[in-house]
Design an enzyme around this catalytic site. Sequence first.
Site, PDB file in Angstrom:
ATOM      1  N   ASN A   1       0.876  -1.166   0.000  1.00 28.94           N
ATOM      2  CA  ASN A   1       0.000   0.000   0.000  1.00 28.94           C
ATOM      3  C   ASN A   1       0.913   1.215   0.000  1.00 28.94           C
ATOM      4  OD1 ASN A   1      -1.774   2.052   0.479  1.00 28.94           O
ATOM      5  ND2 ASN A   1      -2.732   1.120   2.276  1.00 28.94           N
TER       6      ASN A   1
ATOM      7  N   ARG B   1      -2.535  -2.049  -3.559  1.00 29.48           N
ATOM      8  CA  ARG B   1      -3.738  -1.240  -3.390  1.00 29.48           C
ATOM      9  C   ARG B   1      -3.657  -0.083  -4.379  1.00 29.48           C
ATOM     10  NH1 ARG B   1      -4.999   3.344   0.875  1.00 29.48           N
ATOM     11  NH2 ARG B   1      -7.201   3.616   0.399  1.00 29.48           N
TER      12      ARG B   1
ATOM     13  N   HIS C   1     -12.726   2.975  -0.302  1.00 31.07           N
ATOM     14  CA  HIS C   1     -12.721   1.970   0.786  1.00 31.07           C
ATOM     15  C   HIS C   1     -13.419   0.682   0.337  1.00 31.07           C
ATOM     16  CE1 HIS C   1     -12.768   5.413   4.024  1.00 31.07           C
ATOM     17  NE2 HIS C   1     -11.524   5.001   3.808  1.00 31.07           N
TER      18      HIS C   1
ATOM     19  N   HIS D   1     -17.651   2.310   7.614  1.00 33.62           N
ATOM     20  CA  HIS D   1     -16.188   2.262   7.754  1.00 33.62           C
ATOM     21  C   HIS D   1     -15.767   3.608   8.342  1.00 33.62           C
ATOM     22  CE1 HIS D   1     -11.976   1.306   6.340  1.00 33.62           C
ATOM     23  NE2 HIS D   1     -11.917   2.603   6.584  1.00 33.62           N
TER      24      HIS D   1
ATOM     25  N   ARG E   1     -11.729  15.694   6.904  1.00 29.18           N
ATOM     26  CA  ARG E   1     -12.546  16.084   5.746  1.00 29.18           C
ATOM     27  C   ARG E   1     -13.956  16.466   6.189  1.00 29.18           C
ATOM     28  NH1 ARG E   1     -10.972  10.808   3.108  1.00 29.18           N
ATOM     29  NH2 ARG E   1      -8.891  11.194   2.271  1.00 29.18           N
TER      30      ARG E   1
ATOM     31  N   GLU F   1      -8.064  -4.965   5.242  1.00 33.78           N
ATOM     32  CA  GLU F   1      -7.910  -4.665   3.822  1.00 33.78           C
ATOM     33  C   GLU F   1      -6.744  -5.432   3.206  1.00 33.78           C
ATOM     34  OE1 GLU F   1      -8.479  -0.539   5.228  1.00 33.78           O
ATOM     35  OE2 GLU F   1      -9.108  -0.135   3.172  1.00 33.78           O
TER      36      GLU F   1
END
Length: 407
Positions: free
Chosen positions: A10, A94, A183, A211, A244, A387
């Site tokens: 990742n 990823r 996600h 999530h 955010r 993940e």
Amino acid sequence: MAATRVLVLNSGSSSLKYQLIDMESGDRLAAGLVERIGEETSRLKHTPLTGGGEARDTEGPIADHSTALKAVAAELSRDGLGLDSPELAAIGHRVVHGGKHFTQPTVIDDAVLKEVERLIPVAPLHNPANLIGIRTATALRPDLPQVAVFDTAFHTTMPESASRYAIDVKTADEHRIRRYGFHGTSHAYVSRRTAELLGKEPEEVNVIVLHLGNGASASAVRGGVCVDTSMGLTPLEGLVMGTRSGDVDPAVIFHLMRVGNMSADEIDVLLNKKSGLVGLCGENDMREIRRRIDEGDEEARLAFDIYVHRLKKYIGAYYAVLGRVDALAFTAGVGENAAPVREAAVAGLEELGLAVDAELNSVRSDEPRIISPEYARVAVAVVPTDEELEIARQTYALVHDSADRND
Ligand code: ADP
């Protein structure tokens, strides 16, 4: 020797996270992280997870991703897990943005690289970093299948009614403006694990997945298929997140341009980096926010309330989208650990069949578990996400199945 291991990478703009997993035994062999790539104070944390080796933490400048991956390879070699091992079946990457095109994990070739590059305008922070990771790993093991697992792929099943914005179609199509969602690897994994927890097949259940990490998103999953999700063209839309804003009236942006004399870039930073919980109370760690609330801090209380109010709106919206809900699953850092968030998000929703049992909700565990009382119509679950395992699983399934077909 059978090739049964998958290295999951990742790659972020200044970081590289990795895990090495054996897909036949299910053992996680090693995991680690390189931080602050390109700075003087780079750091490599490597943890061998089998064989009893000690965790190692090295500080010192690591100039770029190529150097970082070579350093990771050297650490793995010290544990007898080198990247030159014939047991390594593939490297799974990823990749954040796969657009409309990539609906499945995909073996990377030049055409795939070109398409991921073409998507940089809609993922300016993530896709370039993902590409660097892919190029670096390919240079190190050009003979090995490199597989891209896209954060957007699980959401490509959304109907047009959910994935289109109600804006001029010609303009939207010209600039590829639509709701992609992110996600996806986590939503796929958690919705499937939730079905397992209920003793059902994914096809049999409708699940709302929340999530809630530093980034946060909700999804509505009908019979294993995603039908809506809260992030959009970029990860900015939807829930209140660590930094955010999530949903705002788009007119806020023109207002800030016209009246606040801010540039597009400044507003981008404001909404992505300086908003959400940080913007509301100067803090994005839910533990710290709860601590401040316990001390009577009103600013932290309001930030928490705004966060939960938005969550509740999405639970209601996705309940309506699905019509029937079998489970509501909480996952990621906040979802897995913050019992007060789970309790507050579900409070007052008894008429919808949603409730949380205070005692079950307070249990701390790494295992998937149900926290709703027995009488509740909808199961409320905590399902730790994984993940890396999902990327490894999808990568291995792809290279393994194609190897079988070639036999
Ligand atoms: P990322 O999106 O960076 O992968 P994570 O899923 O790891 O994020 O979530 C990180 C967030 O989880 C932290 O910012 C913090 O708010 C929250 N968190 C982690 N542990 C706890 C805890 N024990 N209690 C409450 N919140 C927690």
